[in-house]
Design an enzyme around this catalytic site. Structure first.
Site, PDB file in Angstrom:
ATOM      1  N   ILE A  19      30.945  29.985 -67.392  1.00  0.00           N
ATOM      2  CA  ILE A  19      31.127  28.534 -68.617  1.00  0.00           C
ATOM      3  C   ILE A  19      32.301  29.164 -69.580  1.00  0.00           C
ATOM      4  O   ILE A  19      33.595  28.507 -69.585  1.00  0.00           O
ATOM      5  CB  ILE A  19      30.581  27.915 -69.475  1.00  0.00           C
ATOM      6  CG1 ILE A  19      29.208  26.980 -68.243  1.00  0.00           C
ATOM      7  CG2 ILE A  19      30.932  26.830 -70.453  1.00  0.00           C
ATOM      8  CD1 ILE A  19      28.029  26.625 -69.112  1.00  0.00           C
ATOM      9  N   ASN A  90      30.416  29.751 -77.426  1.00  0.00           N
ATOM     10  CA  ASN A  90      29.577  29.963 -76.679  1.00  0.00           C
ATOM     11  C   ASN A  90      28.687  31.385 -75.717  1.00  0.00           C
ATOM     12  O   ASN A  90      29.145  32.482 -75.989  1.00  0.00           O
ATOM     13  CB  ASN A  90      30.348  30.024 -75.008  1.00  0.00           C
ATOM     14  CG  ASN A  90      29.733  30.300 -73.453  1.00  0.00           C
ATOM     15  OD1 ASN A  90      28.975  29.299 -73.503  1.00  0.00           O
ATOM     16  ND2 ASN A  90      30.054  30.587 -72.616  1.00  0.00           N
ATOM     17  N   SER A 142      22.668  23.143 -75.198  1.00  0.00           N
ATOM     18  CA  SER A 142      22.105  22.658 -73.615  1.00  0.00           C
ATOM     19  C   SER A 142      21.881  21.570 -74.146  1.00  0.00           C
ATOM     20  O   SER A 142      20.631  21.093 -74.560  1.00  0.00           O
ATOM     21  CB  SER A 142      21.117  24.231 -73.646  1.00  0.00           C
ATOM     22  OG  SER A 142      20.165  23.435 -72.232  1.00  0.00           O
ATOM     23  N   TYR A 155      13.948  29.180 -76.354  1.00  0.00           N
ATOM     24  CA  TYR A 155      15.844  29.039 -76.015  1.00  0.00           C
ATOM     25  C   TYR A 155      15.879  27.292 -76.473  1.00  0.00           C
ATOM     26  O   TYR A 155      17.090  27.429 -77.002  1.00  0.00           O
ATOM     27  CB  TYR A 155      15.779  29.152 -74.731  1.00  0.00           C
ATOM     28  CG  TYR A 155      16.813  28.587 -74.033  1.00  0.00           C
ATOM     29  CD1 TYR A 155      18.519  29.459 -73.996  1.00  0.00           C
ATOM     30  CD2 TYR A 155      17.160  27.224 -72.760  1.00  0.00           C
ATOM     31  CE1 TYR A 155      19.197  29.079 -73.890  1.00  0.00           C
ATOM     32  CE2 TYR A 155      17.937  27.062 -72.740  1.00  0.00           C
ATOM     33  CZ  TYR A 155      19.403  27.419 -73.077  1.00  0.00           C
ATOM     34  OH  TYR A 155      20.889  27.074 -72.529  1.00  0.00           O
ATOM     35  N   LYS A 159      18.687  26.317 -78.976  1.00  0.00           N
ATOM     36  CA  LYS A 159      19.768  25.046 -79.020  1.00  0.00           C
ATOM     37  C   LYS A 159      19.699  24.394 -80.176  1.00  0.00           C
ATOM     38  O   LYS A 159      20.657  23.491 -80.376  1.00  0.00           O
ATOM     39  CB  LYS A 159      19.369  24.912 -77.539  1.00  0.00           C
ATOM     40  CG  LYS A 159      20.568  26.042 -76.699  1.00  0.00           C
ATOM     41  CD  LYS A 159      21.728  26.427 -77.394  1.00  0.00           C
ATOM     42  CE  LYS A 159      21.756  27.467 -75.838  1.00  0.00           C
ATOM     43  NZ  LYS A 159      23.470  28.388 -76.368  1.00  0.00           N
TER      44      LYS A 159
END
Length: 254
Positions: A19, A90, A142, A155, A159
């Site tokens: 990405i 990112n 995400s 995770y 996020k």
């Protein structure tokens, strides 16, 4: 649509592949100048070659969760290009321990890579961005940060924290002329990524999952995430701040 990004100076963290690399490529296609970063110099060199951006793109190798490395990358962008107009945070990865039996290390690793690095980058970037017209920070989060899906709990929590912190930053930095937004991708397929590995392990299971969970019935390409990031960094998005732009083919239910 003219995005007004020609000769703007952009720093994209985690941009040696996937990405991040697609984001760098998209900015270059709009006439911007880009600093790409990554931990491994050899991988960065390959990325530079693939971008073929000439003097409009430079690379800085190092761990972008490390404050001195962050400071050096921002200084490189200003010294080389004359300023920093937009920063793309990112950071992180979707790995980690699944299930509920988690230890402190499981949590700490995910928070370090998916939350702390991006926040440290944002804090370091603000003094640069305040000096520019339409300065902006865009976090890559995400859809796991917005609802419970089959992702590791640490995770998902990291996020979610990114998205909440970005909203608060947007409120604090609006008076400084700095916009803060988040892009929340769904399932993105690229060489060397998590989904490519899962496809190699059990393609039928992956195809079934995507077919049942994603209304558009396919993975996103990295370029489709990049397009959203570039728009949010442009003058066309000058009145957008504090937003979370979901790019997931309709997978989210909330």
């Amino acid at each position: 649509m003219e995005l007004g990004l020609e000769n703007k100076n952009i720093m994209v963290s985690g941009s040696s592949r996937g990405i991040g690399l697609a984001i760098a490529r998209a900015f270059l296609s709009e006439g911007a100048r880009v600093v790409i970063t990554g931990r491994d110099q050899d991988t960065l060199n390959l990325a530079l070659t693939s971008l073929a951006g000439g003097d409009a793109v430079i690379a800085h190798a190092g761990d972008m969760t490390d404050p001195p490395t962050i400071d050096a990358a921002l200084a490189l962008c200003e010294e080389t290009f004359g300023g920093v107009d937009a920063v793309i945070a990112n950071m992180g990865n979707g790995g980690g321990t699944t299930g509920w039996d988690l230890n402190q290390s499981d949590w700490q690793d995910m928070m370090n890579s998916n939350l702390f690095g991006g926040m440290l980058l944002a804090s370091a970037a603000v003094p640069y961005l305040k000096r520019r017209e339409n300065g902006s920070i865009t976090f890559i989060s995400s859809i796991a940060g917005g609802e419970a899906i089959s992702a590791p709990i640490p995770y998902s929590a990291a996020k979610a924290a990114v998205q909440h912190a970005a909203k608060n930053l947007a409120r604090q930095l609006g008076s400084e002329g700095v916009r803060v937004n988040t892009v929340a991708p769904g399932n993105v397929l690229f060489p060397g990524g998590t989904w490519e590995r899962k496809q190699k392990q059990d393609k039928a299971a992956v195809d079934s999952y995507i077919g049942s969970e994603v209304p558009l019935g396919r993975f996103a390409a990295p370029s489709e995430i990049a397009d959203a990031v570039v728009f949010l960094s442009s003058r066309r998005a000058a009145f957008i701040t504090g937003a979370v732009l979901v790019v997931d083919g309709g997978q989210s239910r909330c």
